[in-house]
Design a protein around this motif. Structure first.
Motif, short mmCIF file in Angstrom:
data_model
loop_
_atom_site.label_atom_id
_atom_site.label_comp_id
_atom_site.label_asym_id
_atom_site.label_seq_id
_atom_site.Cartn_x
_atom_site.Cartn_y
_atom_site.Cartn_z
N SER A 179 0.76 1.28 43.55
CA SER A 179 2.40 0.70 43.52
C SER A 179 3.04 0.75 42.17
CB SER A 179 2.54 -0.63 44.10
OG SER A 179 2.68 -0.51 45.45
N PHE A 180 1.92 0.31 41.02
CA PHE A 180 2.46 0.12 39.72
C PHE A 180 1.25 0.42 38.77
CE2 PHE A 180 1.00 -4.20 40.26
CZ PHE A 180 0.37 -4.58 38.87
N GLN A 181 1.50 0.48 37.41
CA GLN A 181 0.57 0.52 36.44
C GLN A 181 0.77 -0.24 35.55
OE1 GLN A 181 -0.01 4.63 35.05
NE2 GLN A 181 -0.80 5.41 36.71
N ALA A 182 -0.43 -0.75 34.50
CA ALA A 182 -0.05 -1.39 33.61
C ALA A 182 -1.06 -0.75 32.39
CB ALA A 182 -0.22 -3.04 33.74
N HIS A 183 -0.74 -0.67 31.13
CA HIS A 183 -1.53 -0.45 30.10
C HIS A 183 -1.83 -1.75 29.09
CE1 HIS A 183 -0.04 3.47 31.24
NE2 HIS A 183 -0.77 3.97 30.19
N VAL A 184 -3.02 -2.01 29.08
CA VAL A 184 -3.52 -3.30 28.17
C VAL A 184 -4.13 -3.04 27.27
CG1 VAL A 184 -4.70 -5.43 28.64
CG2 VAL A 184 -4.04 -4.25 30.72
N HIS A 185 -3.69 -3.42 26.06
CA HIS A 185 -4.17 -3.27 24.71
C HIS A 185 -5.43 -4.01 24.42
CE1 HIS A 185 -4.31 -3.05 20.26
NE2 HIS A 185 -3.57 -2.27 20.56
N ASN A 243 -2.61 -7.66 25.00
CA ASN A 243 -1.24 -7.27 25.31
C ASN A 243 -0.72 -6.24 26.52
OD1 ASN A 243 1.75 -7.90 25.18
ND2 ASN A 243 2.02 -6.35 23.76
N ILE A 244 -0.03 -6.74 27.34
CA ILE A 244 0.52 -5.69 28.14
C ILE A 244 1.31 -4.84 27.51
CG2 ILE A 244 1.47 -5.16 30.60
CD1 ILE A 244 -1.21 -6.80 30.70
N GLU A 245 0.84 -3.65 27.10
CA GLU A 245 1.68 -2.69 26.20
C GLU A 245 2.92 -1.84 26.82
OE1 GLU A 245 1.54 -1.79 22.48
OE2 GLU A 245 1.09 -3.86 22.43
N TRP A 246 2.51 -1.73 28.14
CA TRP A 246 3.52 -0.72 29.13
C TRP A 246 3.34 -1.19 30.55
CZ3 TRP A 246 7.38 2.15 27.74
CH2 TRP A 246 7.79 3.19 28.81
N MET A 247 4.53 -1.51 31.23
CA MET A 247 4.37 -1.70 32.47
C MET A 247 5.70 -1.54 33.03
SD MET A 247 2.44 -5.00 34.73
CE MET A 247 4.09 -6.09 34.48
N CYS A 248 5.81 -0.67 34.17
CA CYS A 248 7.07 -0.20 34.65
C CYS A 248 7.15 -0.94 36.04
CB CYS A 248 7.46 1.11 34.53
SG CYS A 248 7.45 1.86 33.02
N TRP A 249 8.29 -1.60 36.44
CA TRP A 249 8.35 -2.21 37.66
C TRP A 249 9.90 -1.96 38.32
CZ3 TRP A 249 6.10 -7.95 37.74
CH2 TRP A 249 4.58 -7.91 37.77
N ALA A 301 -4.82 -5.49 39.38
CA ALA A 301 -3.54 -5.37 40.21
C ALA A 301 -4.23 -5.34 41.65
CB ALA A 301 -2.88 -4.16 39.89
N PRO A 302 -3.98 -6.21 42.50
CA PRO A 302 -4.52 -6.45 43.78
C PRO A 302 -4.48 -5.06 44.56
CG PRO A 302 -3.31 -8.26 43.31
CD PRO A 302 -2.84 -7.33 42.08
N ILE A 321 3.33 -5.67 44.09
CA ILE A 321 3.86 -5.81 42.56
C ILE A 321 3.61 -7.12 42.13
CG2 ILE A 321 5.78 -4.98 41.20
CD1 ILE A 321 7.02 -3.42 43.34
N MET A 322 2.18 -7.24 41.62
CA MET A 322 1.61 -8.45 41.17
C MET A 322 0.51 -7.97 40.16
SD MET A 322 -0.48 -11.10 43.36
CE MET A 322 0.85 -11.62 44.52
N LEU A 323 0.76 -8.83 38.94
CA LEU A 323 -0.29 -8.66 37.90
C LEU A 323 -1.10 -9.79 37.91
CD1 LEU A 323 -1.42 -7.08 35.66
CD2 LEU A 323 0.23 -8.17 34.12
N LEU A 324 -2.48 -9.91 38.04
CA LEU A 324 -3.32 -11.19 37.88
C LEU A 324 -4.04 -10.94 36.74
CD1 LEU A 324 -4.12 -11.43 41.60
CD2 LEU A 324 -2.25 -12.53 40.19
N ARG A 325 -4.23 -12.12 36.06
CA ARG A 325 -4.89 -12.25 34.73
C ARG A 325 -5.87 -13.62 34.81
NH1 ARG A 325 -1.49 -10.59 29.61
NH2 ARG A 325 -3.33 -9.35 29.39
N LYS A 326 -7.10 -13.66 34.62
CA LYS A 326 -8.03 -14.71 34.49
C LYS A 326 -8.44 -14.76 33.27
CE LYS A 326 -12.34 -15.92 36.33
NZ LYS A 326 -13.49 -15.53 37.52
N VAL A 327 -8.33 -15.87 32.89
CA VAL A 327 -8.77 -16.22 31.31
C VAL A 327 -9.70 -17.34 31.34
CG1 VAL A 327 -7.67 -16.79 29.00
CG2 VAL A 327 -6.15 -15.82 30.83
N GLU A 328 -11.06 -17.10 30.70
CA GLU A 328 -11.99 -18.16 30.69
C GLU A 328 -12.69 -18.20 29.36
OE1 GLU A 328 -15.00 -16.60 33.54
OE2 GLU A 328 -14.01 -14.44 33.22
N PRO A 329 -12.91 -19.08 28.89
CA PRO A 329 -13.76 -19.52 27.69
C PRO A 329 -15.08 -18.81 27.53
CG PRO A 329 -13.46 -21.64 28.74
CD PRO A 329 -12.82 -20.55 29.70
#
Length: 593
Positions: free
Chosen positions: A15-21, A25-31, A91-92, A104-112
């Protein structure tokens, strides 16, 4: 000059793409579509492109980015003064209720990972290619961004005020972020993200497991196939050339193009790659895309269309800085106005398996035989018409050998379809077109050098004519085949084993960089003529031109090995898959081709 590589990973769900630096940073994502405005576009403008990052309070000391094995789930690990942490982006995508769930959903999990590092979370989407800055307000558990086409919402268990005020947050437990377009995430955040992560992981690993590939560089084939899969816009079946726009073919060249559209030619090669690895669902979806376009085309196909089949792709220049200062930044592509007549043969060659492959229930295709005949008739009608060719020359029209090669290949495909359905009308016309196109191809032959040139009456050589070897046009004359390849090598091959498309000047001067798929075509041609050791050596040499994740660009600077052009480029990954397939077949079956 230092080697330039793209420091991004790609995620997506059809459905969509995202470029992750590598800095998160999400450097490119078109929605909401591949060809929509970006909502994050720092790749092309660090001021107007917005930002979505989880960076440390201080400097990044080290970054390590990788995919979870056999998935399109990307992991970025950051080391800083206070410790280490991990960001998992995806992207699920998974099966639910007998269909694919691909929101059209971007999920980010952040863990120490080590200690309790302090991170600064920024989420600043933008609209209308950076011209629109949405307002934002904090609700109970989310931030809403207002003023875009649909509601964009960030649902998170990070402190909202810290995000809005861009203050550092101590990361001492796992946190989650869900960025949504339109329909928000109303379910429990942590458990839903974990469930979606698990289901998405299992989906991608199941998809890879169902591939049919040999052991020859299987890891690289898997990564290329995964990248190619998320270049299909599943809703319509369209396949895009790349998810980016205006990444220059060479610095300062002005060759900055918008590739977020479906080229008939690129789709043909991509579908060939999917067929070679045993995935056919993409072809069936593409068939429906072509059928819908044919209704609107009035029997004249453009070289490219939008992902929803729209024909008008007016090219505009945006007031953005450009990638590393390279302008112009283009949206739209003038090539939609070009005459590129190879597309008709590519459509027929693309769709042929649906008619003749026993794995498809093809009775339902019999009512579309009129489409096959109409396209074949169009090829005959256009036999005397010059065109812009596959490299899309803007001010040069010729009788291109490559175009006639696909007239020939399309007619061959149509003949196979006619044989399958015992359709004498198509068969008769196919025989006629095969004869006419062969005469045109032979008119491109330079007897002095023993090579087929770019076009009738031209002395220029063209890497696309490697296809004559791969597609079997010269199979009845092995010596001519070998001579043709040797002449193309002499003229277009770089010392590093890369290949130029052509050497002559075009609308923008002489090409400065090599075109990566041409080098993979060269590998296939070497394989076909029995130079298998050279083919393997060249193939393995080409692998070093990927970035840290095994992703390939469109162009490579032969001298520095730098990546340029749109990224990742479907064409290049197609080249890798098809070249590996060709070599593996030769290794398994020495008499193949």
């Amino acid at each position: 000059m230092t080697k330039h590589t793209y420091d991004y990973g790609l995620i997506g769900n059809c459905s969509f793409q995202a470029h992750v630096h590598k800095n998160t940073n999400i450097e490119w994502m078109c929605w909401p579509r591949f060809d929509s405005s970006f909502i994050f576009g720092g790749m092309l403008d660090d001021e107007n492109g917005g930002e979505f990052s989880i960076k440390p309070e201080g400097e990044i000391k080290e970054t390590h980015q990788y995919y979870l094995e056999n998935t399109n789930i990307l992991v970025t690990e950051i080391t800083c003064d206070q410790g280490r942490y991990r960001v998992t982006d995806f992207a699920p995508r998974f099966q639910q209720f007998d269909r694919y769930y691909k929101p059209i959903m971007l999920l980010r999990k952040v863990e120490p990972l080590e200690n309790s590092p302090r991170v600064r979370v920024k989420c600043m989407p933008t609209g209308d290619y950076g011209r629109l800055k949405p307002s934002q307000y904090e609700a109970s558990n989310h931030i809403e961004y207002l003023g875009l086409e649909k509601e964009v919402r960030l649902t998170t268990d990070f402190p909202l005020s810290y995000i809005v005020e861009e203050r550092p947050i101590v990361l001492n437990e796992v946190k989650y972020m869900a960025l949504t377009w339109g329909a928000p995430l109303e379910a429990p955040l942590a458990s839903t993200c974990e469930s979606f992560l698990d289901k998405t992981k299992r989906y991608w690993r199941g998809w890879v497991k169902n591939m049919s590939v040999s052991n020859f560089h299987q890891k690289e084939i898997n990564r290329s196939a995964l990248a190619l899969k998320i270049h299909q816009y599943e809703d319509t079946g369209a396949i895009i050339a790349a998810g980016t726009t205006s990444l220059p073919e060479a610095p300062g060249s002005g060759r900055n193009w918008d590739y977020r559209y479906c080229w008939m030619r690129d789709a043909y090669y991509t579908l060939t790659a999917f067929n070679n690895i045993g995935h056919f669902e993409e072809l069936e979806r593409y068939f429906n895309y072509i059928v819908n376009i044919s209704v609107k085309s009035r029997n004249r196909f453009q070289p490219l269309y939008s992902v929803t089949g729209e024909g008008e792709l007016t090219e505009n220049i945006l007031d953005l800085k450009g990638y590393k200062g390279n302008t112009p930044v283009r949206v739209g592509n003038q090539a939609y106005t070009h005459i590129q007549n190879d597309v008709y043969g590519q459509i027929l060659a693309s769709l042929m398996p649906l008619y003749v492959d026993q794995r498809f229930i093809n009775l339902e295709r019999s009512d579309s035989l009129n489409l096959v005949y109409d396209i074949l008739q169009k090829i005959e009608d256009l036999m005397e018409e010059p065109d812009a060719g596959l490299w899309e020359f803007r001010t040069l029209s010729q009788y291109h050998c490559y175009t006639y090669l696909f007239h020939w290949a399309g007619a061959k495909a149509a003949k196979k379809i006619a044989d399958k359905f015992d359709n004498e009308k198509i068969k008769t016309l196919a025989d006629k077109v095969i004869k006419l196109s062969s005469e045109k191809i032979d008119a491109c032959f330079d007897e002095m050098r023993g090579v087929y040139t770019q076009a009738i009456g031209s002395k220029n050589l063209d890497a696309s004519n490697l296809q004559m070897i791969m597609m079997g046009y010269l199979q009845d004359n092995p010596e001519a085949c070998k001579k043709h390849l040797e002449e193309l090598e002499k003229d277009l091959k770089s010392q590093e084993g890369l290949f130029y498309r052509y050497k002559h000047a075009d609308d923008f001067g002489e090409p400065e960089t090599t075109f990566l798929i041409c080098a993979f075509w060269y590998v296939e041609a070497l394989t076909c003529v029995g130079r298998i050791d050279e083919a393997i050596e060249t193939f393995e040499n080409l692998l070093k031109y990927s970035n840290h994740l095994g992703l390939l660009s469109e162009d490579v600077d032969a001298k520095t090995g730098s990546q340029w052009g749109n990224f990742p480029q479907a064409y290049s990954h197609v080249g890798l898959v098809n070249a590996a397939y060709r070599i593996s077949r030769k290794l398994d079956m020495p008499n193949f081709l």
